[in-house]
Design an enzyme around this catalytic site. Structure first.
Site, PDB file in Angstrom:
ATOM      1  N   ALA A  37       0.830  -1.208   0.000  1.00 17.67           N
ATOM      2  CA  ALA A  37       0.000   0.000   0.000  1.00 17.67           C
ATOM      3  C   ALA A  37       0.865   1.258   0.000  1.00 17.67           C
ATOM      4  CB  ALA A  37      -0.940   0.004   1.203  1.00 17.67           C
ATOM      5  N   GLU A 134      -8.460 -20.594  -4.262  1.00 16.41           N
ATOM      6  CA  GLU A 134      -8.331 -20.708  -2.814  1.00 16.41           C
ATOM      7  C   GLU A 134      -9.714 -20.669  -2.176  1.00 16.41           C
ATOM      8  OE1 GLU A 134      -5.505 -17.883  -1.329  1.00 16.41           O
ATOM      9  OE2 GLU A 134      -3.923 -18.565  -2.677  1.00 16.41           O
ATOM     10  N   ASP A 229       1.376  -0.108  15.007  1.00 16.64           N
ATOM     11  CA  ASP A 229       1.833   1.239  15.346  1.00 16.64           C
ATOM     12  C   ASP A 229       0.979   2.337  14.710  1.00 16.64           C
ATOM     13  OD1 ASP A 229       3.937  -0.078  16.623  1.00 16.64           O
ATOM     14  OD2 ASP A 229       5.237   0.066  14.880  1.00 16.64           O
ATOM     15  N   HIS A 250      -5.802 -17.329  10.627  1.00 18.42           N
ATOM     16  CA  HIS A 250      -5.566 -18.263   9.526  1.00 18.42           C
ATOM     17  C   HIS A 250      -5.690 -19.679  10.069  1.00 18.42           C
ATOM     18  CE1 HIS A 250      -3.864 -20.266   6.071  1.00 18.42           C
ATOM     19  NE2 HIS A 250      -3.882 -19.114   5.415  1.00 18.42           N
ATOM     20  N   ARG A 296     -12.438 -18.808   5.793  1.00 18.38           N
ATOM     21  CA  ARG A 296     -11.387 -19.034   6.778  1.00 18.38           C
ATOM     22  C   ARG A 296     -11.912 -19.120   8.212  1.00 18.38           C
ATOM     23  NH1 ARG A 296      -6.356 -15.233   4.667  1.00 18.38           N
ATOM     24  NH2 ARG A 296      -5.640 -16.692   3.068  1.00 18.38           N
ATOM     25  N   HIS A 353      -3.803 -13.705  11.900  1.00 22.62           N
ATOM     26  CA  HIS A 353      -3.252 -13.527  10.559  1.00 22.62           C
ATOM     27  C   HIS A 353      -3.522 -12.150   9.955  1.00 22.62           C
ATOM     28  CE1 HIS A 353      -1.729 -14.712   6.680  1.00 22.62           C
ATOM     29  NE2 HIS A 353      -2.888 -14.526   6.091  1.00 22.62           N
ATOM     30  N   ARG A 388     -12.129 -11.556   5.645  1.00 22.06           N
ATOM     31  CA  ARG A 388     -11.498 -11.282   4.352  1.00 22.06           C
ATOM     32  C   ARG A 388     -11.492 -12.511   3.452  1.00 22.06           C
ATOM     33  NH1 ARG A 388      -6.246 -12.074   2.467  1.00 22.06           N
ATOM     34  NH2 ARG A 388      -5.546 -12.720   4.548  1.00 22.06           N
TER      35      ARG A 388
END
Length: 539
Positions: A37, A134, A229, A250, A296, A353, A388
């Site tokens: 990013a 996946e 942070d 995960h 997941r 994860h 996600r």
């Protein structure tokens, strides 16, 4: 646009020489984080002004570089884009921001084509890009590089391109301390350099792209730098954060005593791996019709339940492929423990994860504070909802990093003149806590988070975590060392997760409450602003 024209003093803290006379720099744009990013944004920002990109360790050390599974992208035209959107929304369990998801899947092919143009070497078969599948994807759309080193290849490609840009400066071994504020807007940040000195960087706009916070848990696939942070800095400055209770665990991290929780990529199950319990039985048929390719959160909870009676394993002994060639990185790791994918059962368990929540932003990366932007795992656009979709994270960083850069460029032409600025970092406890004491303090926090605010939650455990956080606050590590700063940030992240998880009295996606196992009829996002938790309906 000239960052040199921005001259703003920082508040002094009497008695602390590091704070009283910090070194200062001026740039047009400050980017905190050098993952996908941050680098995606820096490339675009460099077209307009000077850019400083800071990262806590060396440039290769980020969550991006650790991403094995791949990057999901709909390269097959409009129908594929529509299906990618459907899969993303379905995985998010009713909480996906539809506008953000639409932008992700529509902008994705263009951004990935840029990577190809910059020389990113995705795996190919007979000259064509190789696409794999996946969990929770309805078709094969995952690009890989070097089998299981996709993130590393993308990071290398982006860094190579960034280093060719004269307007971009890269600063390693630099830790964010806090943001500098001026009349309600962000005007820069205070940083800890590699020599232990304080650096004040003033900028027209600041992008937080510092990644996730997996180190808040004792079991995590994240690297040591992932201490939240940027999120903590933004929250202390007054920015809203959202959906912090949604931490994705995960399902398949390597599980062996005295071994790291190395990621056993979801691509293993995409290639046909079974999950078996201690008796050798496949069990996912009891939990979801998609079996090993279920979302997941479902797989992670199933493994947790099955592991109560003994170890759980990944079994690829039946897969008729050269798995060492397909997964070279994973194979090299397993060889250290005398294991091989084609030959052995691989012990696995869930590990923290990916954080779906983060700094609340619109789809252009704008936060609730003018001058502050966020992208990637540190941000929350709502694109992932409550869970996600596999391999959407690299695409998110690529797409929303670029959009944030565009917004920073257009918005910075309208900023007011800055006269006075201050940072909250001078309020840190003074003195110096020994490093060994800091490590014990951090270990205590991480173990308690795993125990009380991990994969399975309830009110009793979350309230116990709140009491533990109160006790830890009373002994907060002191000083301006990297680990003292990280300890303070981990405490802030743990507090945000715990308070949000206690407030969400339902089970949805990655957030599961044993005492509230059902999902509410209305999907709502959690919003935290300076110790005030609210819930707002999903648009």
């Amino acid at each position: 646009m000239r960052g040199e024209d921005l001259v703003v003093p920082i508040n002094e803290a009497p008695g602390d020489h590091l704070v009283r006379d910090p070194t200062s720099q001026h740039v047009d744009f400050l980017v905190i984080g050098a993952g996908i990013a941050g680098l995606s944004a820096a490339i675009r920002l460099a077209r307009t002004g000077s850019v400083l990109v800071v990262t806590k360790e060396e440039l290769a050390e980020s969550n991006t570089a650790y991403a094995q599974g791949g990057i999901a992208v709909a390269m097959g035209g409009e129908d594929d884009v529509a299906l990618h959107l459907e899969d993303t929304v379905a995985a998010g369990d009713g909480l996906v921001n539809a506008e953000a998801a639409q932008v992700l899947v529509e902008e994705g092919p263009r951004r990935v084509q840029e990577l190809l143009d910059w020389g990113t070497a995705f795996d190919r078969e007979d000259g064509q890009l190789m696409l794999t599948r996946e969990g929770a994807h309805s078709r094969s759309r995952i690009l890989h590089a070097n089998g299981d080193a996709t993130g590393k290849e993308i990071a290398v490609s982006l860094l190579r391109h960034v280093r060719s840009l004269p307007n971009v400066r890269l600063l390693e071994w630099t830790t964010g301390i806090d943001l500098i504020l001026n009349s309600g807007r962000v005007a820069g940040a205070t940083l800890l350099d590699g020599e232990g000195g304080i650096l004040a960087v003033y900028a027209l706009a600041v992008l937080i792209a510092s990644g996730g916070a997996g180190q808040v848990y004792s079991d995590t696939t994240n690297p040591a730098v992932a201490t939240g942070d940027g999120i903590a800095m933004a929250y202390r400055a007054g920015a809203a954060v959202s959906d912090m209770e949604f931490y994705q665990f995960h399902p398949t991290a390597f599980s062996q005593t005295n071994a790291p929780r190395f990621l056993m990529s979801e691509a293993l199950r995409g290639e046909g791996a079974y999950l078996v319990n201690s008796t050798g039985e496949r069990f996912m048929q009891r939990y979801h019709p998609l079996l090993e390719l279920a979302p997941r959160d479902v797989v992670a909870r199933a493994i947790t339940v099955e592991s109560m009676d003994g170890p759980v394993y990944l079994d690829m002994r039946h897969v008729g492929k050269d798995l060492q060639a397909r997964f070279p990185g994973i194979s090299r790791f397993l060889a250290q423990y005398h294991l091989a994918l084609n030959r052995d059962l691989i012990p696995v368990r869930p590990a923290a994860h990916y954080l779906m929540g983060g700094i609340f932003t619109d789809i252009h990366g704008r936060t609730s504070i003018p001058g502050l932007y966020a992208a990637g795992e540190a941000a929350c656009t709502g694109v992932h909802g409550a869970n996600r979709l596999a391999s959407n994270s690299l695409l998110e960083g690529l797409v929303f990093g670029a959009l944030a850069a565009d917004a920073m460029t257009s918005d910075s032409t309208r900023i007011p003149s800055l006269k006075q600025a201050h940072s909250s970092f001078a309020a840190m406890p003074q003195g110096a806590t020994p490093e060994t004491d800091i490590e014990r303090w951090i270990d205590d926090l991480r173990i308690n988070m795993w125990k009380y605010a991990g994969l399975l939650r309830d009110a009793n455990g979350l309230e116990a975590m709140q009491r533990a956080l109160d006790a830890l606050a009373a002994t907060m590590p002191r000083g301006f060392t990297r680990r003292a700063i990280e300890a303070r940030n981990l405490h802030a992240i743990a507090t945000l997760i715990t308070v949000s998880a206690l407030g969400r009295q339902e089970s949805r996606g990655a957030h599961y409450r044993n005492d509230f196992p059902l999902r509410d009829e209305m999907a709502r996002h959690s919003i935290m602003r300076v110790d005030n938790l609210t819930f707002v309906p999903n648009d």
